[in-house]
Write a protein that holds these residues in place. Structure first.
Motif, PDB file in Angstrom:
ATOM      1  N   ARG A   1      -2.601   4.509 -11.900  1.00 27.03           N
ATOM      2  CA  ARG A   1      -2.303   4.442 -13.322  1.00 27.03           C
ATOM      3  C   ARG A   1      -2.504   3.060 -13.741  1.00 27.03           C
ATOM      4  NH1 ARG A   1       3.075   8.289 -14.097  1.00 27.03           N
ATOM      5  NH2 ARG A   1       2.277  10.122 -13.681  1.00 27.03           N
ATOM      6  N   ALA A   2      -2.385   2.149 -13.137  1.00 26.91           N
ATOM      7  CA  ALA A   2      -2.704   0.649 -13.699  1.00 26.91           C
ATOM      8  C   ALA A   2      -4.102   0.723 -13.887  1.00 26.91           C
ATOM      9  CB  ALA A   2      -2.427  -0.469 -12.371  1.00 26.91           C
ATOM     10  N   PRO A   3      -4.565  -0.058 -15.101  1.00 24.39           N
ATOM     11  CA  PRO A   3      -5.991  -0.235 -15.511  1.00 24.39           C
ATOM     12  C   PRO A   3      -6.833  -0.784 -14.288  1.00 24.39           C
ATOM     13  CG  PRO A   3      -4.246  -1.352 -17.212  1.00 24.39           C
ATOM     14  CD  PRO A   3      -3.606  -0.950 -15.781  1.00 24.39           C
ATOM     15  N   MET A   4      -8.187   0.004 -14.329  1.00 27.75           N
ATOM     16  CA  MET A   4      -9.045  -0.486 -13.357  1.00 27.75           C
ATOM     17  C   MET A   4      -9.594  -1.527 -13.530  1.00 27.75           C
ATOM     18  SD  MET A   4     -10.443   0.039 -10.368  1.00 27.75           S
ATOM     19  CE  MET A   4      -9.143   1.408 -10.005  1.00 27.75           C
ATOM     20  N   THR A   5      -9.433  -2.480 -12.675  1.00 26.44           N
ATOM     21  CA  THR A   5     -10.016  -3.808 -12.594  1.00 26.44           C
ATOM     22  C   THR A   5     -10.511  -4.162 -11.339  1.00 26.44           C
ATOM     23  OG1 THR A   5      -7.970  -5.041 -12.027  1.00 26.44           O
ATOM     24  CG2 THR A   5      -8.191  -4.743 -14.564  1.00 26.44           C
ATOM     25  N   PRO A   6     -11.282  -5.151 -11.224  1.00 24.95           N
ATOM     26  CA  PRO A   6     -11.986  -5.612  -9.807  1.00 24.95           C
ATOM     27  C   PRO A   6     -10.664  -6.022  -8.865  1.00 24.95           C
ATOM     28  CG  PRO A   6     -13.126  -6.710 -11.400  1.00 24.95           C
ATOM     29  CD  PRO A   6     -12.214  -6.004 -12.118  1.00 24.95           C
ATOM     30  N   GLY A   7      -9.634  -6.543  -9.455  1.00 21.79           N
ATOM     31  CA  GLY A   7      -8.555  -6.697  -8.690  1.00 21.79           C
ATOM     32  C   GLY A   7      -7.785  -5.412  -8.333  1.00 21.79           C
ATOM     33  N   ARG A   8      -7.851  -4.564  -9.173  1.00 26.14           N
ATOM     34  CA  ARG A   8      -6.932  -3.228  -8.658  1.00 26.14           C
ATOM     35  C   ARG A   8      -7.839  -2.494  -7.826  1.00 26.14           C
ATOM     36  NH1 ARG A   8      -2.136  -1.757  -8.729  1.00 26.14           N
ATOM     37  NH2 ARG A   8      -2.636  -0.944  -6.653  1.00 26.14           N
ATOM     38  N   PHE A   9      -9.052  -2.456  -7.979  1.00 24.93           N
ATOM     39  CA  PHE A   9     -10.075  -1.980  -6.859  1.00 24.93           C
ATOM     40  C   PHE A   9      -9.799  -2.342  -5.566  1.00 24.93           C
ATOM     41  CE2 PHE A   9     -13.840  -1.046  -4.656  1.00 24.93           C
ATOM     42  CZ  PHE A   9     -14.425   0.187  -5.167  1.00 24.93           C
ATOM     43  N   PHE A  10      -9.615  -3.710  -5.311  1.00 24.64           N
ATOM     44  CA  PHE A  10      -9.805  -4.091  -3.972  1.00 24.64           C
ATOM     45  C   PHE A  10      -8.290  -4.038  -3.381  1.00 24.64           C
ATOM     46  CE2 PHE A  10     -13.463  -6.353  -5.237  1.00 24.64           C
ATOM     47  CZ  PHE A  10     -14.352  -6.055  -4.338  1.00 24.64           C
ATOM     48  N   GLN A  11      -7.271  -4.066  -4.404  1.00 28.31           N
ATOM     49  CA  GLN A  11      -5.984  -3.616  -3.981  1.00 28.31           C
ATOM     50  C   GLN A  11      -5.762  -2.294  -3.303  1.00 28.31           C
ATOM     51  OE1 GLN A  11      -3.009  -5.071  -6.589  1.00 28.31           O
ATOM     52  NE2 GLN A  11      -1.328  -4.214  -5.372  1.00 28.31           N
ATOM     53  N   ASN A  12      -6.445  -1.459  -4.210  1.00 29.01           N
ATOM     54  CA  ASN A  12      -6.274   0.038  -3.779  1.00 29.01           C
ATOM     55  C   ASN A  12      -7.052   0.360  -2.387  1.00 29.01           C
ATOM     56  OD1 ASN A  12      -4.842   0.906  -6.046  1.00 29.01           O
ATOM     57  ND2 ASN A  12      -6.693   2.128  -7.062  1.00 29.01           N
ATOM     58  N   LEU A  13      -8.384  -0.452  -2.404  1.00 30.90           N
ATOM     59  CA  LEU A  13      -9.119  -0.196  -1.120  1.00 30.90           C
ATOM     60  C   LEU A  13      -8.489  -0.764  -0.012  1.00 30.90           C
ATOM     61  CD1 LEU A  13     -12.010   0.419  -0.189  1.00 30.90           C
ATOM     62  CD2 LEU A  13     -12.582  -1.945  -0.472  1.00 30.90           C
ATOM     63  N   GLY A  14      -7.600  -1.958   0.043  1.00 26.22           N
ATOM     64  CA  GLY A  14      -6.872  -2.564   1.058  1.00 26.22           C
ATOM     65  C   GLY A  14      -5.884  -1.548   1.514  1.00 26.22           C
ATOM     66  N   GLY A  15      -5.333  -0.863   0.577  1.00 26.08           N
ATOM     67  CA  GLY A  15      -4.090  -0.126   0.911  1.00 26.08           C
ATOM     68  C   GLY A  15      -4.276   1.504   1.242  1.00 26.08           C
ATOM     69  N   ALA A  16      -5.589   1.927   0.919  1.00 23.83           N
ATOM     70  CA  ALA A  16      -6.124   3.288   1.176  1.00 23.83           C
ATOM     71  C   ALA A  16      -5.348   3.999   2.345  1.00 23.83           C
ATOM     72  CB  ALA A  16      -7.352   3.427   0.929  1.00 23.83           C
ATOM     73  N   TRP A  17      -5.548   3.431   3.640  1.00 20.47           N
ATOM     74  CA  TRP A  17      -5.185   3.951   4.960  1.00 20.47           C
ATOM     75  C   TRP A  17      -3.723   4.340   4.683  1.00 20.47           C
ATOM     76  CZ3 TRP A  17      -6.947   6.653   8.873  1.00 20.47           C
ATOM     77  CH2 TRP A  17      -5.936   6.597   9.867  1.00 20.47           C
ATOM     78  N   SER A  18      -2.822   3.163   4.319  1.00 22.85           N
ATOM     79  CA  SER A  18      -1.424   3.617   4.530  1.00 22.85           C
ATOM     80  C   SER A  18      -0.821   4.285   3.460  1.00 22.85           C
ATOM     81  CB  SER A  18      -0.769   2.206   4.378  1.00 22.85           C
ATOM     82  OG  SER A  18      -1.068   1.568   3.243  1.00 22.85           O
ATOM     83  N   ARG A  19      -1.653   4.385   2.195  1.00 20.91           N
ATOM     84  CA  ARG A  19      -1.346   5.196   0.838  1.00 20.91           C
ATOM     85  C   ARG A  19      -1.759   6.893   1.346  1.00 20.91           C
ATOM     86  NH1 ARG A  19      -4.310   2.682  -2.271  1.00 20.91           N
ATOM     87  NH2 ARG A  19      -2.785   0.714  -2.287  1.00 20.91           N
ATOM     88  N   THR A  20      -2.642   7.044   1.977  1.00 16.51           N
ATOM     89  CA  THR A  20      -3.066   8.339   2.352  1.00 16.51           C
ATOM     90  C   THR A  20      -1.969   8.900   3.369  1.00 16.51           C
ATOM     91  OG1 THR A  20      -5.369   7.658   2.261  1.00 16.51           O
ATOM     92  CG2 THR A  20      -4.942   9.674   3.493  1.00 16.51           C
ATOM     93  N   GLN A  21      -1.404   8.179   4.314  1.00 21.79           N
ATOM     94  CA  GLN A  21      -0.334   8.574   5.030  1.00 21.79           C
ATOM     95  C   GLN A  21       1.074   8.646   4.364  1.00 21.79           C
ATOM     96  OE1 GLN A  21      -1.659   9.505   8.087  1.00 21.79           O
ATOM     97  NE2 GLN A  21      -3.777   8.505   7.295  1.00 21.79           N
ATOM     98  N   PHE A  22       1.228   7.870   3.459  1.00 25.28           N
ATOM     99  CA  PHE A  22       2.572   8.030   2.648  1.00 25.28           C
ATOM    100  C   PHE A  22       3.055   9.232   2.350  1.00 25.28           C
ATOM    101  CE2 PHE A  22       4.711   6.966  -1.153  1.00 25.28           C
ATOM    102  CZ  PHE A  22       6.152   6.813  -0.711  1.00 25.28           C
ATOM    103  N   ARG A  23       4.174   9.488   2.492  1.00 20.65           N
ATOM    104  CA  ARG A  23       4.913  10.876   2.232  1.00 20.65           C
ATOM    105  C   ARG A  23       6.509  10.604   1.874  1.00 20.65           C
ATOM    106  NH1 ARG A  23       0.376  11.764   2.735  1.00 20.65           N
ATOM    107  NH2 ARG A  23      -0.643  13.648   3.809  1.00 20.65           N
ATOM    108  N   ILE A  24       6.994  11.281   0.909  1.00 21.56           N
ATOM    109  CA  ILE A  24       8.151  11.440   0.355  1.00 21.56           C
ATOM    110  C   ILE A  24       8.961  12.499   0.478  1.00 21.56           C
ATOM    111  CG2 ILE A  24       8.113   8.989  -0.899  1.00 21.56           C
ATOM    112  CD1 ILE A  24       8.073  11.221  -3.268  1.00 21.56           C
ATOM    113  N   PRO A  25      10.351  12.752   0.627  1.00 20.47           N
ATOM    114  CA  PRO A  25      10.910  14.112   0.515  1.00 20.47           C
ATOM    115  C   PRO A  25      10.797  14.534  -0.897  1.00 20.47           C
ATOM    116  CG  PRO A  25      12.334  12.442   1.495  1.00 20.47           C
ATOM    117  CD  PRO A  25      11.238  11.678   1.048  1.00 20.47           C
TER     118      PRO A  25
END
Length: 604
Positions: free
Chosen positions: A566-590
């Motif tokens: 939801r945060a605006p797509m900026t170059p910084g946001r893109f690379f932050q998303n890119l770096g955390g994509a693996w752990s974010r894909t695995q993330f689950r909550i109850p």
């Protein structure tokens, strides 16, 4: 091609004893046979034309792209709702053509044309396979008779989903592989096409790997060429994967997370396979073909080695033959294995068809001979019975439901050919009526509202939207495609099953009744996310869970997940998303907001 030589010689001898055609006439017969099969697919698919609710998920994303809002389902939330990436962008390209008003109609028509083209390419590839060493022989329809009479094959020749593109890609891959074995075609084009599998459907990555391996066995490229192959095959999928990770913040389409495609559910998966095999008595043609294949292999082995050839060339030729014929069979078996592993699907036959299509490729047509005459006749008898008599059940029994989705939609929408968005939208559903009421209130009084799907047989309540929600209208509904079609593009279509909802997709499954519908989102999450504090709640929404959900959405990794989409797509946001994509894909909550609050916020 030692083994093909032996097989062709035996078939030619049988043909000479019984029946033979002059070379030109045989070629015409074979071409007419391929065309007749393609025509049968066209007529059967057209007679069963329809569009699934999931096709409307594709078309809303397509309409968002054409409106300039990007590849999203809702404005302001980056969620990849389309499983078939290439299919989505093909629909975008087609819908951009002047005069195309309804992307859903385009999806139905394009799916049918691609299915027919896939069958034609597949059959022509098999025809070329036998022409390599037996150029003047007539062919008989054999394996193709297993595919043509299946009701599921007719249904998913359209449906608006990516299945037609899957058939086309599989047929094209086979056609290119056979041409490569015959020394024709451009290797770089073949490698590029093989590499598209992950973009057609993520699970077709298995087919990509098998076909690239077979091509390596056939051509034996140098190391330098292998590096070039890797670049040509992987450039587009890898580039899109980088875009996906940076833009959406995860490594796979959101439906793959919502459906937990990495899980293992053998019991449900084998039940799903049986739901396809048993109604059509598919075990009959499969056993006949297995017996024929075993007899042919034993006969070819008994004929011994072919004299007069250098051993290394002979061995390479044998390996290339095995790779050529074995690649689609292995790919099909692996595909069926994967479908069984993940627990199957809720649409009858849909996920089994590509595997069956692959397995039948080498034997779709076979050289004329005594054995193939008998086999073809036996399969023809079964095919007639299958087309005329055998029908899948409307709904399988619990514990895992499987529907004949085509008939379900025909009856539910009271229309024999539900192929347009209008047919789906105009059907009188409670959610549709509630959305239209909320739209009138917005137009007349400026009221901003959330139409919340009810769990009881009552009117859908409309709740006020929080100030941070930019849309003036939102609707939460399990039938996501219908919701996306009913709601305007600038409204929020909130998926209560996670296919286009990052929050819902990252919850843990709570039920196993229906594949892909295992994560019903607690309504407290929706209320907490989209309404202001103090909103009067329906009786079925727990205020304690709403408070827990409001707090959880501000904490730790869950807050970071929300920001990633939801945060605006900026170059910084893109690379932050890119770096955390693996752990974010695995993330689950109850799924329970109270338990989720404890996990992401800590404490009691």
């Amino acid at each position: 091609m030692a083994r093909l030589d032996q097989f062709s010689a035996s078939q030619a001898a049988e043909g000479a004893r019984g029946f033979s055609l002059p070379g030109t006439l045989a070629q015409r017969w074979n071409a007419c046979l391929v065309a007749a099969c393609g025509l049968a697919v066209l007529l059967g698919g057209y007679a069963h034309r329809w569009a699934n609710d999931d096709a409307l998920i594709y078309t809303r994303a397509v309409r968002q792209i054409l409106a300039g809002n990007g590849p999203v389902y809702n404005i302001g939330e980056r969620a990849e709702s389309s499983t078939g990436t290439l299919w989505q962008w093909m629909l975008v390209a087609g819908s951009a053509v002047p005069g195309v008003a309804d992307p859903l109609r385009l999806a139905v028509a394009l799916g049918l044309l691609l299915t027919v083209a896939g069958y034609l390419l597949a059959l022509d590839g098999t025809r070329r396979l036998w022409r390599l060493r037996h150029p003047s022989g007539a062919l008989l329809p054999v394996g193709v008779l297993v595919l043509l009479p299946l009701r599921a094959a007719w249904d998913y020749a359209t449906s608006g989903l990516e299945t037609g593109l899957s058939f086309f890609w599989l047929g094209l891959c086979w056609w290119l592989l056979v041409r490569a074995r015959g020394g024709a075609g451009r290797t770089d084009v073949t490698v590029f096409v093989f590499g598209l599998g992950p973009l057609v459907r993520p699970d077709l990555t298995l087919v990509t790997v098998v076909f690239l391996t077979a091509l390596w066995v056939v051509e034996r490229p140098s190391r330098r060429s292998l590096v070039k192959w890797a670049c040509v095959a992987g450039a587009l999928p890898f580039g899109y994967e980088v875009f996906r990770a940076g833009y959406y913040g995860v490594l796979v389409p959101l439906p793959a997370i919502a459906k937990e495609a990495s899980e293992t559910q053998w019991q449900f998966g084998f039940d799903y396979l049986r739901n396809t095999v048993v109604p059509y008595h598919l075990w009959v043609p499969l056993l006949l073909l297995a017996a024929y294949g075993a007899a042919t292999a034993l006969r070819a082995r008994g004929q011994g080695r072919t004299p007069g050839r250098r051993p290394d060339l002979r061995d390479r030729a044998r390996q290339a033959d095995v790779a050529l014929v074995g690649a689609p069979v292995l790919a099909g078996l692996l595909s069926a294995f994967f479908v069984a592993k993940v627990g199957g699907d809720f649409m009858h036959g849909r996920m089994v068809l590509p595997a069956l299509f692959l397995v039948m490729l080498p034997v779709a047509l076979l050289p004329y001979g005594r054995e193939t005459r008998v086999l073809s006749a036996a399969l023809a008898v079964w095919a007639v019975a299958c087309a005329a008599l055998f029908r899948p059940p409307m709904e399988s029994p619990e514990p895992r439901v499987v529907y004949d989705s085509h008939r379900v939609y025909q009856r539910g929408l009271a229309h024999p050919y539900p192929t347009s968005q209008a047919v789906h939208v105009e059907h009188d559903l409670p959610f549709t009526a509630a959305v239209r009421t909320a739209q009138r209130a917005q137009e007349r009084h400026g009221t901003r509202g959330l139409v919340l799907e009810t769990v009881y047989d009552e009117q859908y309540p409309a709740l006020p939207l929080a100030p941070h929600v930019r849309a003036g209208l939102a609707g939460a509904e399990a039938r996501l495609g219908n919701a996306g079609a009913v709601l305007p593009l600038d409204a929020l279509a909130v998926d209560t099953l996670g296919l286009a909802n990052p929050l819902g997709a990252h919850t843990l499954p709570t039920r196993r009744f229906k594949a892909g519908h295992e994560k019903p989102l607690n309504r407290a999450w929706i209320v907490a996310d989209l309404t202001p504090p103090g909103t009067p709640l329906p009786a079925y929404v727990d205020p304690l869970r709403v408070r827990a959900a409001r707090h959880a959405l501000t904490c730790g990794r869950l807050a970071e997940l929300q920001a990633s989409v939801r945060a605006p797509m900026t170059p910084g946001r893109f690379f932050q998303n890119l770096g955390g994509a693996w752990s974010r894909t695995q993330f689950r909550i109850p799924a329970d907001p109270v338990a989720a609050e404890r996990q992401v916020c800590g404490g009691r």
